[in-house]
Design a protein around this motif. Structure first.
Motif, PDB file in Angstrom:
ATOM      1  N   SER A 243     -10.233   4.891   6.135  1.00 42.17           N
ATOM      2  CA  SER A 243     -10.395   5.716   4.925  1.00 42.17           C
ATOM      3  C   SER A 243     -10.663   7.165   5.288  1.00 42.17           C
ATOM      4  O   SER A 243     -10.104   8.085   4.667  1.00 42.17           O
ATOM      5  CB  SER A 243     -11.533   5.161   4.066  1.00 42.17           C
ATOM      6  OG  SER A 243     -11.267   3.843   3.652  1.00 42.17           O
TER       7      SER A 243
ATOM      8  N   THR B 210     -19.368   7.125   7.800  1.00 45.22           N
ATOM      9  CA  THR B 210     -18.548   6.326   8.705  1.00 45.22           C
ATOM     10  C   THR B 210     -19.136   6.348  10.112  1.00 45.22           C
ATOM     11  O   THR B 210     -19.229   5.304  10.779  1.00 45.22           O
ATOM     12  CB  THR B 210     -17.105   6.855   8.732  1.00 45.22           C
ATOM     13  OG1 THR B 210     -16.542   6.750   7.418  1.00 45.22           O
ATOM     14  CG2 THR B 210     -16.249   6.065   9.708  1.00 45.22           C
TER      15      THR B 210
ATOM     16  N   ALA C 255      -8.504  -1.568   2.953  1.00 46.14           N
ATOM     17  CA  ALA C 255      -8.376  -0.111   3.001  1.00 46.14           C
ATOM     18  C   ALA C 255      -7.105   0.340   2.277  1.00 46.14           C
ATOM     19  O   ALA C 255      -7.107   1.361   1.577  1.00 46.14           O
ATOM     20  CB  ALA C 255      -8.361   0.368   4.452  1.00 46.14           C
TER      21      ALA C 255
ATOM     22  N   LEU D 261      -7.274   2.958  -0.743  1.00 48.89           N
ATOM     23  CA  LEU D 261      -6.676   4.284  -0.539  1.00 48.89           C
ATOM     24  C   LEU D 261      -5.489   4.514  -1.474  1.00 48.89           C
ATOM     25  O   LEU D 261      -5.266   5.636  -1.935  1.00 48.89           O
ATOM     26  CB  LEU D 261      -6.246   4.442   0.911  1.00 48.89           C
ATOM     27  CG  LEU D 261      -7.405   4.479   1.924  1.00 48.89           C
ATOM     28  CD1 LEU D 261      -6.883   4.425   3.342  1.00 48.89           C
ATOM     29  CD2 LEU D 261      -8.258   5.723   1.708  1.00 48.89           C
TER      30      LEU D 261
ATOM     31  N   TRP E  16      -7.080   5.556  -4.602  1.00 50.47           N
ATOM     32  CA  TRP E  16      -7.693   6.884  -4.466  1.00 50.47           C
ATOM     33  C   TRP E  16      -6.632   7.977  -4.516  1.00 50.47           C
ATOM     34  O   TRP E  16      -6.836   9.017  -5.159  1.00 50.47           O
ATOM     35  CB  TRP E  16      -8.466   6.951  -3.150  1.00 50.47           C
ATOM     36  CG  TRP E  16      -9.166   8.259  -2.939  1.00 50.47           C
ATOM     37  CD1 TRP E  16     -10.331   8.681  -3.512  1.00 50.47           C
ATOM     38  CD2 TRP E  16      -8.726   9.340  -2.105  1.00 50.47           C
ATOM     39  NE1 TRP E  16     -10.650   9.956  -3.081  1.00 50.47           N
ATOM     40  CE2 TRP E  16      -9.690  10.379  -2.228  1.00 50.47           C
ATOM     41  CE3 TRP E  16      -7.630   9.535  -1.275  1.00 50.47           C
ATOM     42  CZ2 TRP E  16      -9.574  11.588  -1.534  1.00 50.47           C
ATOM     43  CZ3 TRP E  16      -7.514  10.738  -0.586  1.00 50.47           C
ATOM     44  CH2 TRP E  16      -8.470  11.744  -0.720  1.00 50.47           C
TER      45      TRP E  16
END
Length: 874
Positions: free
Chosen positions: A520, A756, A818, A822, A825
């Motif tokens: 990400s 992260t 992910a 994503l 997003w």
């Protein structure tokens, strides 16, 4: 001089000489010796006397070894060496004392445990504080449950007459307040002269609706009279210092006009969790704008106070739609009303003309999820680290059981260690949160209260949570440790499984989360880099913009332009009424040959003949505006999207008009190549440009050379001061203004990158714990393999293979998760990068490299151990 530490060391050496006593027994005996010494010294005995008496009570080494020999040969019988008959509080205190001693004794293990737990909980607490703040917006208003903002499906603002009309026509509406931006103004007094753009016009009902704290003045009359002003404490101190401002006069300069305002109220500074802020309020009766008393111009933020919270909001909005159609006779008018609850605006409203950039609820969900995942990783680490140490404490447990300890007592002891650890972690985390909040405020551009003691309930909730987590995390290791059979442990026949399914699941979970965050972070960084480097269709570099503030310049535009153009570092000069980057207007218009219902909504830039060349735009059809052609003042240039949505293959033969501004039909003389005049979150919409009367111009855009920038700015300022003596010169760079469109994206990227890194670190601690556990159980196996001729590389490969497989499984889980996240997003960006396999491969490879780097040192160290020592292990 008596040296207690040295004497204890010597005493232990005598114990080590006895083959009947192994390390675990000796450690336990040392713990009891220290307990007795501490008790005696607390009662006033000297250290030397306390040591001698404690040693006598425990006995000599021969007697001790006989006791353990007898224990080894016991068959089911119980021999209690002593019995604790103290009260529950003393017992609990003893558990904590032992726990603290174990923490001190195993410093590296305790440090890793505490560091991972504290880091994870600190992240969780910070994000919880951030989320708590975001969810608290506008909750301080007493009537928050009955306040609704009146909007349409597109605009956060509505026309002036809507709110008062609703008050008269709908009994559900108890009161209303309208607000409108006052605009940037120059404020001047004897000692200060500055611009302020945070003022609002507001109805006299403002304090009936909202619960802002008016510390001076009458809430009912403060905004009743024209030219009345209520100011915040911050503005008051800037103008009047510590004096009471009530009744004083403030002078505003708007261009060439001057107006005095009487201070009728003083308000506390606006809470940071308000979706709108202001530095002053001017009575709405002062407002003389041309859009006042209008049914169609969207200029006012209008809030309704309903009679109670039992009003059917959906039904009321539908009835308002019907009512408006009876008030607005324009057959082409078609808008739908929305009623937004006050407390939902900050996280759920993203309309045009918002007070400011609101946060998105999806961001809150995202950070809440990350906080929870990091906390879960920290909990997993604790379980892994504690159980990894279980084998080393097996003899301690066996000894305690042999000496009469019940399983429940052992469970309470190990849970006591967990509680103590949790308390230490809580203290470290709360201190860290206090220290980090100022930096977090700078990072996310918020004003979180830096004193956590102002939120005792929040602190109590966190404390209860960490105790619960500590007990929950410690219950599994406590049950495992306390279940050991003493006879099997002491005889050396106990088996410890090296294939623990739960531990593998936990490691997979940790690295699935880690890989998810790494992937990400890569994609978000790539998207933000794309946003910053994408060709917008015009050149925003080296363009200086500033407002034209008075008639001294607007009435002498040609002279001002010529004076600026005399500098060789100034390439081009353009005057406009608005600017790209969110300043575009929405204006109803007419298109030749089209029914009004078929005319697309367009955005408008009001420009001059130099605008397109100054901004480096490209004309793909027709021509630019020409100053020598008088009719161009009534003509238009459109973008590709406008031509496409109107269905015009040859738009140069078409005409537009703006009845709203009494602009007659004018020709389309050019089509400009599409350019991103707003954030890349938005697709390019239809755009029209036209030239207005000179008195409309309010902004200047100056294209300059990159060299000698400071001297060029100084020249512009000196030129300004020749034409304008009252208003100070202020400017900004266009590229910096465009970068502000992505502030939220940038801060989210920085936070996710930071989180992260923390998640990776904590996961590596967990992997390290798993490796320690594995190597502890396989020490003899490694020694045997070395004796049989196994090479270092084969041992490293054998042990690391298991962990690499776990990381690969984690990556296989992380990649689809992910991808799903994503993909959603990126939907928020009209212009975005693609989700290529390379991003996922790179993320997975980094995860594998980090994991392998974490374990390789420990494996090599174990593989290099002398096999003789390995076979002697235990």
């Amino acid at each position: 001089m008596f040296d207690l530490k040295k004497e204890i060391t010597n005493w232990k050496k005598t114990l080590h000489k006895n083959p009947s006593l192994e390390d675990g027994y000796i450690e336990e005996l040392e713990s009891h010796l220290r307990d007795k010494i501490e008790d005696y010294t607390n009662n006033g005995m000297s250290k030397e006397g306390a040591f001698k008496k404690a040693k006598e009570e425990i006995g000599d080494t021969e007697k001790i070894s006989e006791e353990f020999y007898m224990t080894d040969n016991l068959s089911g019988s119980k021999k209690i060496l002593w019995n604790e008959k103290s009260g529950i509080l003393i017992l609990a205190a003893n558990y904590f004392k032992i726990a603290f001693r174990m923490i001190k004794k195993h410093k590296s293990h305790s440090f890793i445990n505490i560091a991972g737990f504290a880091l994870g909980f600190t992240c969780f607490a910070l994000i919880a504080y951030f989320v708590k703040f975001q969810l608290s917006y506008d909750n301080f208003h007493v009537n928050k449950d009955n306040i609704y903002r009146l909007t349409t499906t597109k605009y956060a603002t509505v026309p002036d007459l809507w709110a008062p009309g609703l008050k008269e026509s709908f009994p559900q509406v108890r009161s209303f307040v309208r607000m409108q931006h006052f605009g940037e103004t120059l404020i001047e007094n004897k000692t200060n002269k500055f611009y302020d753009k945070d003022g609002l016009y507001a109805d006299s009902t403002f304090f009936d609706i909202f619960s802002f704290n008016l510390v001076e003045g009458n809430a009912r009359t403060a905004l009743a009279e024209p030219y009345s002003i209520v100011i915040t404490k911050q503005l008051s101190e800037k103008l009047f210092g510590k004096e009471n401002p009530l009744g004083k006069t403030i002078t505003f300069f708007d261009g060439d006009s001057k107006q005095n305002y009487k201070v009728t109220g003083l308000i506390n500074n606006i809470p940071a969790n308000s979706h709108f802020t202001f530095s002053f309020l001017v009575s709405e009766s002062t407002n003389k704008a041309w859009w006042v008393n209008n049914w169609k111009m969207h200029q006012f933020y209008s809030y309704l106070l309903l009679q109670n919270n039992n009003v059917n909001i959906k039904e009321l909005a539908t009835n308002i739609d019907t009512w408006l159609k009876g008030k607005i006779t324009d057959p082409n008018w078609n808008e739908t009303v929305r009623l937004q609850k006050l407390t939902s605006i900050h996280l759920h409203s993203h309309l045009r003309s918002e007070f400011g950039v609101n946060e998105d609820i999806s961001t809150i969900y995202l950070f809440s999820m990350i906080a929870l995942l990091i906390l879960l990783i920290a909990i997993v680490n604790y379980i892994n680290l504690t159980t990894a140490k279980a084998v080393n404490r097996a003899k301690e447990v066996a000894l305690r059981k042999t000496m009469g300890s019940k399983r429940s007592q052992l469970i309470f002891q190990f849970l006591g260690e967990t509680v103590l650890l949790s308390v230490i972690v809580f203290g470290i985390s709360m201190l860290a949160v206090e220290l980090i909040i100022p930096s977090l405020n700078n990072l996310i551009q918020l004003k979180l209260d830096q004193n956590l003691l102002n939120f005792p309930l929040f602190i109590l909730q966190l404390f209860g949570l960490i105790l619960f987590i500590g007990l929950l995390s410690g219950i599994y290791p406590a049950l495992v440790l306390s279940a050991f059979q003493p006879s099997a442990i002491l005889k050396g026949t106990a088996k410890f499984s090296s294939k623990n399914f739960l531990k593998r699941i936990l490691v997979i979970f940790q690295f699935a989360v880690t890989s998810f965050l790494i992937i990400s972070s890569f994609l978000i960084y790539k998207q933000m880099n794309y946003v910053n480097s994408k060709n917008l269709g015009f050149n925003k570099d080296h363009i200086i913009t500033f407002p034209l503030r008075s008639a001294g310049i607007t009435k002498n535009l040609d002279a001002f332009r010529n004076a600026l153009a005399a500098n060789s570092n100034i390439i081009s000069i353009s005057f406009t009424a608005n600017l790209p980057g969110g300043g575009d207007w929405g204006i109803p218009y007419q298109a030749e040959g089209k029914n009004q219902a078929d005319v697309p909504e367009a955005r408008w830039l009001v420009v001059d003949q130099n605008f397109i060349s100054t901004y480096g735009m490209k004309i793909i059809k027709g021509r630019n505006f020409n100053k020598s052609i008088e009719s161009d003042k009534n003509n238009y240039i459109i973008n590709e999207t406008e031509a496409k949505e109107l269905g015009w293959k040859n738009p140069l033969s078409k005409r537009l008009s703006i009845n709203y501004f009494n602009r007659k039909w004018g020709n389309i003389i050019g089509v400009v190549k599409d350019f991103n005049y707003r954030s890349l979150h938005k697709r390019i919409e239809p755009l029209v440009m036209f030239i207005p009367p000179d008195n409309w111009y309010s902004n200047a855009s100056i294209k300059v050379r990159g060299s000698g920038l400071s001297s060029t700015i100084s020249y512009i300022k000196r030129t300004w001061e020749k034409f304008e003596t009252r208003n100070p010169f202020t400017f900004s760079f266009l590229d910096e203004e465009f970068n502000k469109l992505y502030i939220d994206d940038q801060k989210n990227m920085e936070m996710i990158t930071m989180l992260t890194a923390i998640a990776v670190f904590i996961a590596c601690l967990g992997l390290y714990a798993m490796m320690v556990h594995t190597l502890t159980n396989r020490t003899k196996e490694i020694g045997i393999r070395k004796i049989l001729g196994a090479k270092l590389s084969s041992i490293v490969g054998l042990i690391s293979k298991e962990f690499i497989i776990l990381i690969i499984i984690a990556n296989l889980i992380a990649c689809p998760a992910a991808y799903y996240f994503l993909k959603n997003w990126l939907q928020d960006f009209a212009y975005r990068v693609s989700l290529t396999p390379l991003i996922f491969i790179a993320g997975c490879m980094i995860s594998l490299v980090v994991a392998f780097t974490t374990i390789i040192y420990k494996i090599i160290k174990a593989a290099n151990t002398n096999p003789v020592n390995s076979l002697r292990y235990e």
